[in-house]
Enzyme design. Structure first.
Site, PDB file in Angstrom:
ATOM      1  N   ASP A  68       0.910  -1.138   0.000  1.00  0.00           N
ATOM      2  CA  ASP A  68       0.000   0.000   0.000  1.00  0.00           C
ATOM      3  C   ASP A  68       0.949   1.186   0.000  1.00  0.00           C
ATOM      4  O   ASP A  68       1.567   1.491   1.025  1.00  0.00           O
ATOM      5  CB  ASP A  68      -0.881   0.016   1.252  1.00  0.00           C
ATOM      6  CG  ASP A  68      -1.877   1.146   1.180  1.00  0.00           C
ATOM      7  OD1 ASP A  68      -1.461   2.270   0.818  1.00  0.00           O
ATOM      8  OD2 ASP A  68      -3.060   0.933   1.461  1.00  0.00           O
ATOM      9  N   HIS A  69       1.091   1.823  -1.147  1.00  0.00           N
ATOM     10  CA  HIS A  69       2.196   2.790  -1.255  1.00  0.00           C
ATOM     11  C   HIS A  69       2.030   3.970  -0.300  1.00  0.00           C
ATOM     12  O   HIS A  69       2.985   4.672  -0.015  1.00  0.00           O
ATOM     13  CB  HIS A  69       2.422   3.229  -2.703  1.00  0.00           C
ATOM     14  CG  HIS A  69       1.430   4.220  -3.214  1.00  0.00           C
ATOM     15  ND1 HIS A  69       0.167   3.866  -3.600  1.00  0.00           N
ATOM     16  CD2 HIS A  69       1.503   5.559  -3.398  1.00  0.00           C
ATOM     17  CE1 HIS A  69      -0.476   4.941  -4.014  1.00  0.00           C
ATOM     18  NE2 HIS A  69       0.305   5.994  -3.895  1.00  0.00           N
ATOM     19  N   HIS A 120      -5.869   2.742   1.142  1.00  0.00           N
ATOM     20  CA  HIS A 120      -5.127   3.887   1.686  1.00  0.00           C
ATOM     21  C   HIS A 120      -5.828   4.529   2.884  1.00  0.00           C
ATOM     22  O   HIS A 120      -5.211   4.799   3.906  1.00  0.00           O
ATOM     23  CB  HIS A 120      -4.907   4.940   0.600  1.00  0.00           C
ATOM     24  CG  HIS A 120      -4.343   4.382  -0.678  1.00  0.00           C
ATOM     25  ND1 HIS A 120      -3.376   3.419  -0.697  1.00  0.00           N
ATOM     26  CD2 HIS A 120      -4.623   4.653  -1.979  1.00  0.00           C
ATOM     27  CE1 HIS A 120      -3.071   3.119  -1.956  1.00  0.00           C
ATOM     28  NE2 HIS A 120      -3.816   3.857  -2.752  1.00  0.00           N
TER      29      HIS A 120
END
Ligand code: BG6
Length: 506
Positions: free
Chosen positions: A177-178, A240
């Site tokens: 999950d950047h 996110h």
């Protein structure tokens, strides 16, 4: 210098993500000395490229980082291309042969990191072939990095997880999950756990509500095909937003280690109320962008975007209220808001503190006494594009009388610091090379996030009413404002107001 010895195998090696994010990130690690001589990259995809074509592409993807010619050549020489059909067993035999050769040539000690940056339909097939064809027989570590989306609902995610865990152990799986690689998302823990003034106020005793905003000014661009199937709820909230929420809501971990932090995040997510259909209708709002205009520029409606169904009912905006049923957060709404084609790109969190118990400041108006307006204290964490935090307080205006004045204590990282901050993908790649799973999502987090989101999706899917629209470049439909108004709150971040006051937004 702490050189990592590793063979990367990137599935989806010709794709957009690999070119925009992965190769530049690897180059930055190379420049910093994390990757030196003992590394090699196999890029695989269907296209029949030669090593030379692949290396030229690699050099193009790092051009903006201004390498010297020798540097770019030396870096690119570690890259090998293997045309590959992920469903064809024999192709894995060729891949293994190349992997073994590179292992020997670069002295990689059998360490292998597989990056799945392609359509999730194939993740299961790929990992099972990696095992059956002996790619995991080398003597070093074997890890797999998996891009989102991890499933499209709990069922599919769980099936995918099953397939992957038949081959890799949970601690070998790095679900990306950047947002967890972003500097200021990581800073949430520092702000909370390194400052006694905040952590001691961090509960329903002193906090009124928390607002998480992830706004984007862009539309869907070229990703209409994917996005129209996904929508903002699955694209942003399931991952996110719920990740950021879990970092804000979790209990302090006993140690700052991946095991302890993930355990607390899981508990926080498990305390998020999984709504009934009635609660969804009351607490969640979706909408789609229509046409709009800002500063004289016109924007088209979502339905007119490339590869989007002209009758689409996909949401490009979500606003909602999460409720966390535990001692710390009972009674504190966590409002979230995300969307495409909003006024500005910005990710920021507002922690809105309760008002003082008694407002002793009064104004004498005529014969009567009115209380002076006090703004709430707000701690804002700016995640992007600016990075930093601010705390708004009430002070006294200089001079006679006792007029209140909002004051803001502010820290923003300088442009130079932001420029030199490692990119999220760079940090996450390095974490995975170090075997550190802190900034990756554990299966239990993914599973719980789907449970939370699935009921929202199902409720909406069964609701035939027309999707509200919002004007492109506004901050969403009126329903998103009403959501807070009915609780007596308002969105703290209102970037559209500046434009509206000047008649630049319609
Ligand atoms: C991705 C979504 O996960 O995050 C995109 O699929 C979105 O739709 C992107 O644009 C936003 O990421 P960032 O880092 O630009 O805020």
């Amino acid at each position: 210098m702490n050189e990592k010895k590793v063979l990367f195998t990137i599935f989806g090696g010709t794709g957009d993500l690999a070119q925009r994010k992965l190769y530049p990130s690897l180059f930055r690690l190379y420049r910093k000395g994390d990757l030196v001589e003992s590394f090699a990259v196999i890029g695989t995809a269907r296209r029949p490229w030669s090593d030379e074509t692949y290396r030229n592409i690699i050099k193009e993807t790092i051009a903006s980082l201004d390498p010297t010619e020798e540097e770019a050549d030396a870096f690119a020489s570690h890259f090998y291309y293997q045309s590959h059909d992920v469903q064809d067993t024999e192709h894995y035999d060729t891949l293994k042969k190349l992997a073994d050769e590179l292992d020997e040539k670069y002295d990689l000690e059998g360490n292998r990191l597989f990056y799945l940056a392609m359509s999730p339909n194939f993740f299961g097939t790929i990992v099972s072939h990696l095992k059956s064809q002996g790619m995991l027989d080398s003597k070093g570590y074997h890890r797999v990095i998996i891009e989102k989306p991890f499933g499209t609902d709990y069922e599919t995610a769980s099936q995918l997880n099953e397939e992957i865990t038949q081959v890799f152990q949970e601690e070998e799986i790095y679900r990306i999950d950047h947002y967890l690689g972003k500097e200021m998302v990581q800073n949430i823990s520092a702000i909370r756990f390194a400052n006694s003034i905040f952590e001691s106020l961090w509960s329903n005793r002193y906090i009124d509500n928390i607002q998480i905003n992830i706004a984007e000014d862009l539309g869907v661009e070229e990703r209409g095909g994917y996005y129209d199937q996904s929508g903002a709820l699955k694209d942003m909230v399931q991952n996110h937003i719920l990740q950021v929420l879990s970092l804000l809501a979790m209990e302090p971990p006993v140690a700052f280690s991946d095991k302890e932090i993930r355990a607390e995040k899981i508990k926080a997510l498990e305390a998020v109320r999984v709504y009934t259909a009635e609660e969804v209708a009351k607490n969640f709002v979706r909408a789609q962008y229509g046409p709009g205009s800002m500063e004289g520029q016109d924007y088209t409606a979502y339905k007119e975007e490339l590869n989007v169904d002209p009758n689409s009912s996909t949401e490009t905006f979500v606003a909602g209220k999460f409720i966390i049923d535990n001692f710390r957060w009972s009674g504190v709404p966590f409002y979230v808001r995300t969307g495409k084609r909003l006024t500005e790109k910005g990710t920021r969190i507002n922690i809105v503190f309760k008002q003082v118990p008694v407002n002793v400041f009064k104004d004498s108006v005529g014969g009567s006494c009115e209380q002076k307006q006090l703004s709430p204290n707000v701690l804002t964490i700016y995640i992007q594009p600016t990075e930093g935090f601010s705390l708004s307080l009430n002070g006294k205006e200089v001079g006679q009388g006792f007029n209140m004045l909002p004051i803001r204590l502010e820290h923003r990282n300088s442009a130079e610091i932001i420029e030199n901050t490692p990119e999220a993908y760079e940090k996450l790649m390095l974490d995975s090379l170090n075997g550190d799973g802190t900034n990756f999502t554990h299966w239990k987090e993914v599973a719980q996030s789907w449970h939370i989101v699935d009921v929202i999706r199902q409720t909406w899917d069964q609701d035939p009413s027309e999707l509200p629209q919002y004007s492109a470049r506004s901050m969403g439909p009126k329903e998103a404002y009403e959501l807070l108004e009915k609780d007596g709150f308002e969105w703290i971040w209102a970037p559209d107001e500046w434009y509206r006051k000047r008649d630049l937004l319609s």
